[in-house]
Design a protein around this motif. Sequence first.
Motif, PDB file in Angstrom:
ATOM      1  N   UNK A 149     -17.116 -39.355   5.277  1.00 20.69           N
ATOM      2  CA  UNK A 149     -16.447 -40.317   4.658  1.00 20.69           C
ATOM      3  C   UNK A 149     -16.320 -40.448   3.343  1.00 20.69           C
ATOM      4  N   UNK A 150     -15.212 -41.383   2.797  1.00 15.76           N
ATOM      5  CA  UNK A 150     -15.074 -42.239   2.140  1.00 15.76           C
ATOM      6  C   UNK A 150     -15.406 -43.343   1.230  1.00 15.76           C
ATOM      7  N   UNK A 151     -16.626 -43.653   0.524  1.00 21.02           N
ATOM      8  CA  UNK A 151     -16.908 -44.951  -0.293  1.00 21.02           C
ATOM      9  C   UNK A 151     -16.127 -45.527  -0.674  1.00 21.02           C
ATOM     10  N   UNK A 152     -15.058 -44.678  -1.258  1.00 19.11           N
ATOM     11  CA  UNK A 152     -14.596 -45.784  -1.846  1.00 19.11           C
ATOM     12  C   UNK A 152     -13.099 -46.653  -1.436  1.00 19.11           C
ATOM     13  N   UNK A 153     -13.485 -46.093   0.113  1.00 21.17           N
ATOM     14  CA  UNK A 153     -12.412 -46.467   1.323  1.00 21.17           C
ATOM     15  C   UNK A 153     -12.881 -47.283   2.942  1.00 21.17           C
ATOM     16  N   UNK A 154     -14.415 -47.678   2.343  1.00 21.08           N
ATOM     17  CA  UNK A 154     -14.661 -47.553   3.189  1.00 21.08           C
ATOM     18  C   UNK A 154     -15.081 -48.978   4.003  1.00 21.08           C
ATOM     19  N   UNK A 155     -15.224 -49.953   2.729  1.00 19.25           N
ATOM     20  CA  UNK A 155     -14.985 -50.670   3.301  1.00 19.25           C
ATOM     21  C   UNK A 155     -13.800 -51.640   4.007  1.00 19.25           C
ATOM     22  N   UNK A 156     -12.866 -50.846   2.673  1.00 21.33           N
ATOM     23  CA  UNK A 156     -11.412 -51.274   3.473  1.00 21.33           C
ATOM     24  C   UNK A 156     -10.366 -50.368   5.286  1.00 21.33           C
ATOM     25  N   UNK A 157     -11.710 -49.877   5.586  1.00 16.56           N
ATOM     26  CA  UNK A 157     -10.987 -49.305   6.914  1.00 16.56           C
ATOM     27  C   UNK A 157     -12.724 -49.554   7.765  1.00 16.56           C
ATOM     28  N   UNK A 158     -13.630 -50.071   7.339  1.00 13.70           N
ATOM     29  CA  UNK A 158     -14.529 -50.615   8.014  1.00 13.70           C
ATOM     30  C   UNK A 158     -15.427 -49.679   8.852  1.00 13.70           C
ATOM     31  N   UNK A 159     -15.798 -49.061   7.618  1.00 10.73           N
ATOM     32  CA  UNK A 159     -16.399 -47.316   8.246  1.00 10.73           C
ATOM     33  C   UNK A 159     -18.144 -47.586   7.899  1.00 10.73           C
ATOM     34  N   UNK A 160     -18.895 -47.161   8.927  1.00  8.27           N
ATOM     35  CA  UNK A 160     -20.490 -47.224   8.304  1.00  8.27           C
ATOM     36  C   UNK A 160     -20.153 -45.567   7.841  1.00  8.27           C
ATOM     37  N   UNK A 161     -21.260 -45.541   7.132  1.00  6.52           N
ATOM     38  CA  UNK A 161     -20.800 -44.498   5.486  1.00  6.52           C
ATOM     39  C   UNK A 161     -22.104 -43.643   6.059  1.00  6.52           C
ATOM     40  N   UNK A 162     -23.306 -44.153   6.592  1.00  2.54           N
ATOM     41  CA  UNK A 162     -23.907 -43.861   7.663  1.00  2.54           C
ATOM     42  C   UNK A 162     -24.005 -43.287   8.876  1.00  2.54           C
ATOM     43  N   UNK A 187      -4.563 -35.041   8.548  1.00  3.13           N
ATOM     44  CA  UNK A 187      -4.836 -35.501   7.106  1.00  3.13           C
ATOM     45  C   UNK A 187      -3.757 -36.060   6.454  1.00  3.13           C
ATOM     46  N   UNK A 188      -3.528 -37.307   7.038  1.00  2.00           N
ATOM     47  CA  UNK A 188      -2.468 -38.171   6.267  1.00  2.00           C
ATOM     48  C   UNK A 188      -3.324 -39.300   6.114  1.00  2.00           C
ATOM     49  N   UNK A 189      -4.450 -39.512   6.285  1.00  2.15           N
ATOM     50  CA  UNK A 189      -5.293 -40.720   5.513  1.00  2.15           C
ATOM     51  C   UNK A 189      -4.772 -41.878   6.853  1.00  2.15           C
ATOM     52  N   UNK A 190      -4.801 -41.104   8.154  1.00  2.00           N
ATOM     53  CA  UNK A 190      -4.533 -42.255   9.620  1.00  2.00           C
ATOM     54  C   UNK A 190      -5.196 -43.605   9.636  1.00  2.00           C
ATOM     55  N   UNK A 191      -6.812 -43.395   9.253  1.00  2.00           N
ATOM     56  CA  UNK A 191      -7.493 -44.769   9.324  1.00  2.00           C
ATOM     57  C   UNK A 191      -7.148 -45.489   7.726  1.00  2.00           C
ATOM     58  N   UNK A 192      -6.592 -45.634   7.310  1.00  2.00           N
ATOM     59  CA  UNK A 192      -6.390 -45.813   6.096  1.00  2.00           C
ATOM     60  C   UNK A 192      -4.574 -46.676   6.979  1.00  2.00           C
ATOM     61  N   UNK A 193      -3.181 -45.816   7.031  1.00  2.86           N
ATOM     62  CA  UNK A 193      -2.193 -46.456   8.194  1.00  2.86           C
ATOM     63  C   UNK A 193      -2.619 -47.173   8.545  1.00  2.86           C
ATOM     64  N   UNK A 194      -3.761 -47.034   9.592  1.00  6.63           N
ATOM     65  CA  UNK A 194      -3.524 -48.146  10.716  1.00  6.63           C
ATOM     66  C   UNK A 194      -4.006 -49.566  10.017  1.00  6.63           C
ATOM     67  N   UNK A 195      -5.271 -49.591   9.315  1.00  4.80           N
ATOM     68  CA  UNK A 195      -5.248 -50.601   8.595  1.00  4.80           C
ATOM     69  C   UNK A 195      -3.992 -51.257   8.334  1.00  4.80           C
ATOM     70  N   UNK A 196      -3.309 -50.465   7.845  1.00  2.00           N
ATOM     71  CA  UNK A 196      -1.826 -50.949   7.030  1.00  2.00           C
ATOM     72  C   UNK A 196      -1.417 -51.885   7.281  1.00  2.00           C
ATOM     73  N   UNK A 197      -0.356 -51.481   8.651  1.00  2.00           N
ATOM     74  CA  UNK A 197      -0.379 -51.717   9.752  1.00  2.00           C
ATOM     75  C   UNK A 197      -1.007 -53.454  10.607  1.00  2.00           C
ATOM     76  N   UNK A 198      -1.823 -53.010  10.900  1.00  2.00           N
ATOM     77  CA  UNK A 198      -3.033 -54.649  11.437  1.00  2.00           C
ATOM     78  C   UNK A 198      -2.920 -55.296  10.290  1.00  2.00           C
ATOM     79  N   UNK A 199      -2.834 -55.004   8.919  1.00  2.00           N
ATOM     80  CA  UNK A 199      -3.016 -56.620   8.069  1.00  2.00           C
ATOM     81  C   UNK A 199      -2.546 -57.017   7.084  1.00  2.00           C
ATOM     82  N   UNK A 200      -0.985 -56.049   6.770  1.00  2.00           N
ATOM     83  CA  UNK A 200      -0.138 -55.799   6.203  1.00  2.00           C
ATOM     84  C   UNK A 200       0.980 -55.428   6.462  1.00  2.00           C
ATOM     85  N   UNK A 201       0.712 -55.575   7.993  1.00  2.00           N
ATOM     86  CA  UNK A 201       2.142 -55.535   9.216  1.00  2.00           C
ATOM     87  C   UNK A 201       3.673 -54.494   8.788  1.00  2.00           C
ATOM     88  N   UNK A 202       2.702 -52.950   7.676  1.00  2.00           N
ATOM     89  CA  UNK A 202       3.494 -51.899   7.319  1.00  2.00           C
ATOM     90  C   UNK A 202       3.409 -50.998   8.192  1.00  2.00           C
TER      91      UNK A 202
END
Length: 303
Positions: free
Chosen positions: A82-95, A234-249
């Motif tokens: 897990x990546x702390x700098x994007x954990x809030x963005x993708x709603x991820x439990x770092x632990x 290896x394509x940041x799929x978690x970030x891609x998913x939230x970009x689609x859900x929240x930004x409409x991209x």
Amino acid sequence: MTGPLGRRARNLEELGINMGALMESAPQQHFRPLEPQPGDVYITCWAKSGTTMMQQMFHQIRMIAATGAGDMDFDDISRMTPWADTAVMVDLDMNIAQRAAPRGFKSHQSYENLPAGGRYVVTLRDPKETYVSFYRFFDGWHIERGSLSLDEFFPLWMAGGPGGCDYFTHLLSWYARRDAPDTLLYSYRWAAKNRAAMIARMADFLGLSLTPEQAALVEEMTSREFMHAHHDRFDDSMICRVMEERLGIPDDADSTKVQAVGSDAGVIPPAIAAQIDAMWAERVLPATGHADFASLAAAIDPA
């Protein structure tokens, strides 16, 4: 706060609008900040400097040591580390429990910005190569393809992505720790060309044992060919998913970090190359005695 544009950004100002809207809209149903434990491993290369290869190497070493088999049963390597700098963005439990020990985390941060008491895996890369690779990564994903030139990309490269650590701060921080027992430090080029040696060094650093056959499996699974064949992990799929859900991209861009062909620093605009050289001369040369990256890499890599 201005709302999201509903499309990829066409300039740096629009990128800021989209990223601000993405963070502002982030739910926190699962997010928990990291609670560090002694011996945690931080894979903390700078952006486009080997982070993904080191994440994959780390995860396969620990999984093969623990189970005898490799593990590709994941949607995003940054869910395994897990990546702390994007954990809030993708709603991820770092632990959240990890599949094998030791625990590992992705980062692009300097030593001073990471929890103390851990172990740190770092590969350093020529700044001009990172510039071109970073641009290729953003072009067509966060940025509408072709809308931002290599010349115009400079402020984003300097910003360093999530977390905000610039290239030179990162390099100087880790170069100063090149002989520290808690730090495994080489150049990305050496690690990529000498994967068998890097795997052996990393396994020893982690306190794990691999048979020759197991080490060969890790080597196979960290090759460019293998990782490109599994590029969707290896394509940041978690970030891609939230970009689609929240930004409409739409989640239809090639955001993979594993390209079929490596980045060529020779395409960097001369004016940008000159700015990078000037910053090296101002910040890195006085602190290290190395006039360029090749000289610095020769000092940290095995002969």
